[in-house]
Design an enzyme around this catalytic site. Structure first.
Site, PDB file in Angstrom:
ATOM      1  N   HIS A  60      51.398  60.964  57.396  1.00  0.00           N
ATOM      2  CA  HIS A  60      52.291  59.902  56.926  1.00  0.00           C
ATOM      3  C   HIS A  60      52.751  60.185  55.495  1.00  0.00           C
ATOM      4  O   HIS A  60      52.150  59.712  54.536  1.00  0.00           O
ATOM      5  CB  HIS A  60      51.558  58.573  56.995  1.00  0.00           C
ATOM      6  CG  HIS A  60      52.448  57.384  56.909  1.00  0.00           C
ATOM      7  ND1 HIS A  60      52.090  56.155  57.385  1.00  0.00           N
ATOM      8  CD2 HIS A  60      53.690  57.220  56.395  1.00  0.00           C
ATOM      9  CE1 HIS A  60      53.069  55.284  57.173  1.00  0.00           C
ATOM     10  NE2 HIS A  60      54.047  55.921  56.558  1.00  0.00           N
ATOM     11  N   ASP A 305      50.574  57.610  53.266  1.00  0.00           N
ATOM     12  CA  ASP A 305      51.854  56.909  53.108  1.00  0.00           C
ATOM     13  C   ASP A 305      52.438  57.227  51.724  1.00  0.00           C
ATOM     14  O   ASP A 305      52.940  56.354  51.009  1.00  0.00           O
ATOM     15  CB  ASP A 305      51.697  55.395  53.295  1.00  0.00           C
ATOM     16  CG  ASP A 305      53.042  54.678  53.425  1.00  0.00           C
ATOM     17  OD1 ASP A 305      54.077  55.362  53.553  1.00  0.00           O
ATOM     18  OD2 ASP A 305      53.058  53.429  53.395  1.00  0.00           O
ATOM     19  N   PHE A 323      59.122  49.215  47.452  1.00  0.00           N
ATOM     20  CA  PHE A 323      57.745  49.313  47.905  1.00  0.00           C
ATOM     21  C   PHE A 323      57.291  50.772  47.870  1.00  0.00           C
ATOM     22  O   PHE A 323      58.076  51.676  48.133  1.00  0.00           O
ATOM     23  CB  PHE A 323      57.614  48.803  49.347  1.00  0.00           C
ATOM     24  CG  PHE A 323      57.811  47.325  49.520  1.00  0.00           C
ATOM     25  CD1 PHE A 323      56.774  46.442  49.276  1.00  0.00           C
ATOM     26  CD2 PHE A 323      59.023  46.813  49.956  1.00  0.00           C
ATOM     27  CE1 PHE A 323      56.925  45.074  49.470  1.00  0.00           C
ATOM     28  CE2 PHE A 323      59.202  45.442  50.153  1.00  0.00           C
ATOM     29  CZ  PHE A 323      58.156  44.580  49.903  1.00  0.00           C
TER      30      PHE A 323
END
EC number: 3.5.2.3
Length: 426
Positions: A60, A305, A323
């Site tokens: 990710h 992430d 974000f």
């Protein structure tokens, strides 16, 4: 080229080896793993006191390439991966333009080959332009090398379109990487909905934003038979639903990111947008559930992430800032400091969740293992070396981390990809 790694604590989930031994690499393959190898080598690495694990696989990562290369690009992201012990990564498709066809996927693939540092795999978008209206050329992208499909950054809100994508994924034998977020419930939220959001006067994101889509996606996966992988799980109920789905025999796995198993909304410094990520930092109760889920192997994977942004982009209000935080260069130290050292997981579980399990989910049959004949992707980690995280040392373009100044244990000493040393801590 022969590389001999001597006297390391070899941790290999594939063979269950968990002892001091030597590892011999020849060209791009693992040649031999045993005690006291006598072969002459072109290079000898003393790994005494260090873990020797299969190269890490991060499922990710946002490389921001093409189109957003002021944040990151394939080369800088690959350098950050190598520094973090990652030898294979999966890049998310929410670039500009979106990776929704074979030609764009080949662009990333070719650029990664030119960089020649780590293995960069490019996921394909589920829908065209990630607009959620028409399916992308999923079959074409898989044939061009996509190991998975994802709409990461959002969910496909049209359940029928999503079901059709899952049916194709099942037929093509690839996983669907799911970002679970009901966009209709976000309502401008920028952090977890709790007493802290009330204290800061900020709109919150409730757990149901994630949980409703987790439930939906599990049920569609059950209906279609595809493999569903739940990205960046952050809530206590995501752990419950994943556990129940596995008990029912549904083909589903899940990941947790270091920031979610390390921090809660109580740790947020008011106005510091480096604490703004999606899903947001949740409560202590949620974090406890994630820790228990990691310990009990409900969660199969630790991914980062990795989401780089510029300081200018992050240097605005909590409501306006994008974000995301970076993670490639801190995931090993945070995992050792917060999970291994505190007894939540063993070093073997760390290797499983950061290498072996991702390889299994992505069908990378020659990776995630130190078995002779497998790819010579290896990481050497000193679990006892302490240091203070400092963004000035990052090779990623992104410096957006809430962990600046945190003292941690565990440092990547050497990263070897395809039998080549691609990073060495000097």
């Amino acid at each position: 080229m022969k590389i001999l790694i001597k006297n390391g604590h070899v941790i290999d989930p594939d063979t269950k080896l968990d002892q001091v031994a030597d590892v011999l690499l020849e060209d791009d393959k693992i040649q031999e793993v045993k005690e006291n190898i006598k072969d002459k080598a072109d290079r000898v690495i003393d790994a005494r006191g260090c873990y020797v694990m299969p190269g890490l696989i991060d499922m990710h990562v946002h490389l921001r390439d093409p189109g957003l290369t002021h944040k990151e690009d394939v080369f800088t992201g690959s350098k950050a991966a190598a520094r973090g012990g990652v030898t294979t990564l999966v890049a998310m498709p929410n670039t500009k333009p979106v990776i929704d066809n074979p030609e764009r996927l080949s662009y990333v693939k070719n650029k990664a080959m030119q960089c020649n540092l780590v293995n960069v795999l490019q996921a394909g978008a589920i829908t065209q332009g990630m607009k959620g209206e028409e399916l992308s050329d999923i079959e074409g992208m898989v044939q061009a090398g996509a190991p998975a499909i994802s709409e990461d950054g959002k969910s496909v809100m049209n359940a029928q379109i999503y079901k059709e994508a899952m049916q194709i994924a099942a037929r093509m034998n690839i996983p669907v990487l799911a970002h679970c977020e009901d966009i209709h419930m976000v309502n401008g939220g920028c952090m977890n909905e709790d007493t802290n959001s009330e204290k800061f006067g900020l709109p919150g994101i409730c757990n149901a934003v994630e949980d409703t889509i987790v439930a939906r996606d599990i049920l569609i996966a059950k209906d279609t038979g595809c493999h569903l992988h739940l990205c960046h799980c952050s809530t206590k109920d995501s752990e419950v639903m994943l556990r129940l789905a596995k008990e029912e025999g549904i083909s589903v796995t899940g990941e947790v990111c270091p920031h979610h198993f390390t921090l809660t909304s109580d740790d947020i410094v008011e106005g510091d947008t480096n604490y703004k990520m999606n899903p947001p930092l949740r409560t202590k109760e949620d974090r406890q559930a994630l820790l228990e889920g990691l310990k009990n192997d409900v969660f199969d994977v630790i991914s980062t992430d990795h989401a780089p942004h510029t300081m200018v982009e992050k240097g605005v209000s909590m409501k306006s800032a994008p974000f995301g935080i970076v993670g490639l260069e801190t995931s090993v130290s945070l995992t050792i400091t917060e999970l291994v050292d505190k007894g939540w997981i063993t070093p073997m579980q760390m290797a499983e969740k950061m290498s072996y399990n991702p390889a299994q989910i992505l069908h990378l049959t020659n990776k995630g293992s130190l078995k002779p004949g497998k790819d010579a992707d290896v990481v050497v980690i000193d679990p006892k070396e302490s240091y203070v995280i400092d963004v000035k040392d990052f090779v990623s373009k992104g410096k957006n981390t809430p962990f600046q100044g945190k003292k941690v244990n565990g440092k990547v000493k050497v990263t070897i990809c395809g039998g080549r040393v691609v990073y060495e801590d000097k």
